[in-house]
Design a protein around this motif. Sequence first.
Motif, PDB file in Angstrom:
ATOM      1  N   LEU A  26      30.389 -73.975  33.517  1.00 50.48           N
ATOM      2  CA  LEU A  26      30.850 -72.591  33.621  1.00 50.48           C
ATOM      3  C   LEU A  26      32.347 -72.497  33.851  1.00 50.48           C
ATOM      4  N   SER A  27      32.974 -73.582  34.270  1.00 54.01           N
ATOM      5  CA  SER A  27      34.431 -73.550  34.429  1.00 54.01           C
ATOM      6  C   SER A  27      35.133 -73.504  33.070  1.00 54.01           C
ATOM      7  N   ARG A  29      33.602 -71.905  30.253  1.00 55.81           N
ATOM      8  CA  ARG A  29      33.328 -70.571  29.695  1.00 55.81           C
ATOM      9  C   ARG A  29      32.017 -70.046  30.253  1.00 55.81           C
ATOM     10  N   CYS A  30      31.793 -68.756  30.105  1.00 54.77           N
ATOM     11  CA  CYS A  30      30.541 -68.142  30.537  1.00 54.77           C
ATOM     12  C   CYS A  30      29.431 -68.552  29.572  1.00 54.77           C
ATOM     13  N   VAL A  60      28.330 -67.736  41.517  1.00 50.15           N
ATOM     14  CA  VAL A  60      28.152 -67.373  40.111  1.00 50.15           C
ATOM     15  C   VAL A  60      27.898 -65.878  40.004  1.00 50.15           C
ATOM     16  N   SER A  62      26.679 -62.726  37.257  1.00 44.48           N
ATOM     17  CA  SER A  62      25.923 -62.535  36.018  1.00 44.48           C
ATOM     18  C   SER A  62      26.332 -61.231  35.357  1.00 44.48           C
ATOM     19  N   GLU A  63      26.259 -61.241  34.020  1.00 49.46           N
ATOM     20  CA  GLU A  63      26.630 -60.068  33.230  1.00 49.46           C
ATOM     21  C   GLU A  63      25.714 -59.988  32.026  1.00 49.46           C
ATOM     22  N   HIS A  70      24.726 -63.553  30.759  1.00 50.32           N
ATOM     23  CA  HIS A  70      25.700 -64.643  30.791  1.00 50.32           C
ATOM     24  C   HIS A  70      26.169 -64.853  32.227  1.00 50.32           C
ATOM     25  N   TYR A  71      26.396 -66.094  32.551  1.00 45.50           N
ATOM     26  CA  TYR A  71      26.805 -66.468  33.900  1.00 45.50           C
ATOM     27  C   TYR A  71      28.222 -67.004  33.863  1.00 45.50           C
ATOM     28  N   CYS A  72      29.009 -66.575  34.857  1.00 48.32           N
ATOM     29  CA  CYS A  72      30.399 -66.995  34.987  1.00 48.32           C
ATOM     30  C   CYS A  72      30.638 -67.382  36.442  1.00 48.32           C
ATOM     31  N   ASN A  74      32.425 -67.312  40.022  1.00 53.56           N
ATOM     32  CA  ASN A  74      33.125 -66.368  40.878  1.00 53.56           C
ATOM     33  C   ASN A  74      34.298 -67.133  41.485  1.00 53.56           C
ATOM     34  N   GLU A  75      35.437 -67.049  40.848  1.00 50.70           N
ATOM     35  CA  GLU A  75      36.614 -67.830  41.224  1.00 50.70           C
ATOM     36  C   GLU A  75      37.041 -67.579  42.668  1.00 50.70           C
TER      37      GLU A  75
END
Length: 96
Positions: A26-27, A29-30, A60, A62-63, A70-72, A74-75
């Motif tokens: 995930l780092s 891309r989503c 993480v 979700s969208e 899709h999962y991205c 959470n920086e």
Amino acid sequence: MDNDKRIAEISKVLGVDTRIKIIRLLSERCLCVGELAEELGITAGAVSQHLRILRSAGAVLSEKRGYFVHYCLNENVLRSWQSEIISLFEPEEAAK
């Protein structure tokens, strides 16, 4: 919650190599569950279980995009974790 307990909780979340692999993927891309499952060579159900833990820890996001979620990363949360983990290795006087 004191810092030691927080670091222990973070360690539990990161204590499974599959979750580390998910974070690394995930780092870049989503991704959706199916893409993660294919990359990791595990079932979508197993990926979902790991994502549930990562999501509940705040690591993480979700969208929903069309039919897929899709999962991205959470920086902000991961930066906070990094800071807390680094503090573990600081002398006790500096940590106060």
